[in-house]
Design a protein around this motif. Sequence first.
Motif, mmCIF file in Angstrom:
data_model
loop_
_atom_site.group_PDB
_atom_site.id
_atom_site.type_symbol
_atom_site.label_atom_id
_atom_site.label_comp_id
_atom_site.label_asym_id
_atom_site.label_seq_id
_atom_site.Cartn_x
_atom_site.Cartn_y
_atom_site.Cartn_z
ATOM 1 N N ALA A 26 0.830 -1.212 0.000
ATOM 2 C CA ALA A 26 0.000 0.000 0.000
ATOM 3 C C ALA A 26 0.862 1.258 0.000
ATOM 4 O O ALA A 26 0.508 2.258 -0.632
ATOM 5 C CB ALA A 26 -0.940 -0.007 1.208
ATOM 6 N N THR A 27 1.991 1.228 0.686
ATOM 7 C CA THR A 27 2.855 2.410 0.759
ATOM 8 C C THR A 27 3.489 2.758 -0.583
ATOM 9 O O THR A 27 3.892 3.900 -0.798
ATOM 10 C CB THR A 27 3.967 2.230 1.805
ATOM 11 N N LEU A 30 2.446 5.892 -2.709
ATOM 12 C CA LEU A 30 2.912 7.235 -2.353
ATOM 13 C C LEU A 30 3.998 7.722 -3.302
ATOM 14 O O LEU A 30 4.147 8.914 -3.515
ATOM 15 C CB LEU A 30 3.445 7.248 -0.923
ATOM 16 N N ILE A 67 -3.106 9.703 5.615
ATOM 17 C CA ILE A 67 -3.134 8.731 4.522
ATOM 18 C C ILE A 67 -1.916 7.806 4.596
ATOM 19 O O ILE A 67 -2.041 6.585 4.441
ATOM 20 C CB ILE A 67 -3.194 9.439 3.151
ATOM 21 N N GLU A 70 -2.353 5.285 7.320
ATOM 22 C CA GLU A 70 -3.328 4.259 6.917
ATOM 23 C C GLU A 70 -2.675 3.231 5.998
ATOM 24 O O GLU A 70 -2.917 2.023 6.130
ATOM 25 C CB GLU A 70 -4.519 4.906 6.207
ATOM 26 N N LYS A 71 -1.852 3.683 5.058
ATOM 27 C CA LYS A 71 -1.167 2.773 4.130
ATOM 28 C C LYS A 71 -0.182 1.868 4.875
ATOM 29 O O LYS A 71 -0.089 0.675 4.605
ATOM 30 C CB LYS A 71 -0.432 3.538 3.025
ATOM 31 N N LEU A 74 -2.037 -0.838 6.636
ATOM 32 C CA LEU A 74 -2.437 -1.911 5.710
ATOM 33 C C LEU A 74 -1.273 -2.870 5.457
ATOM 34 O O LEU A 74 -1.443 -4.095 5.457
ATOM 35 C CB LEU A 74 -2.931 -1.328 4.386
ATOM 36 N N ASP A 75 -0.082 -2.315 5.245
ATOM 37 C CA ASP A 75 1.091 -3.157 5.013
ATOM 38 C C ASP A 75 1.499 -3.930 6.266
ATOM 39 O O ASP A 75 2.087 -5.013 6.162
ATOM 40 C CB ASP A 75 2.266 -2.312 4.510
#
Length: 129
Positions: A26-27, A30, A67, A70-71, A74-75
């Motif tokens: 997810a990261t 960015l 944000i 949050e990412k 998720l990871d």
Amino acid sequence: MKKAVITLICGIIATISCYAAPPKLATEMLFSDPKFRDESTTVYITKTEDNYYRSFKVENNPQLVKIIEEKVNLDAKKAYNMVERYIGKEGYNIILNILNNNETINIGFTRLSDSSANVFVQGTMNAFR
């Protein structure tokens, strides 16, 4: 009997393919999403075969800090190892280790305040294949 053997072989191939797939972190968005590039961000990327390192820094942007966090969360669900540290009221560090292609991908996140943070993603090139 032949159907069972063929089904088993297909299952094994599918499982191996899943392990060889890129980690889809997810990261990573960015670093490639243009909506995260503005005067509040700095991106640094370096690639060699032994080291693929990307960092993303944000200052004076609380929405983006949220944000990023949050990412990272998720990871964290994919991590086999996690180390967290809380610093005062707002400071927070987390290091994640995620296995892909028998290589470790490291993700580090530091929240300095509600509007300032850093995140990095690092590993060998093979870890991202």
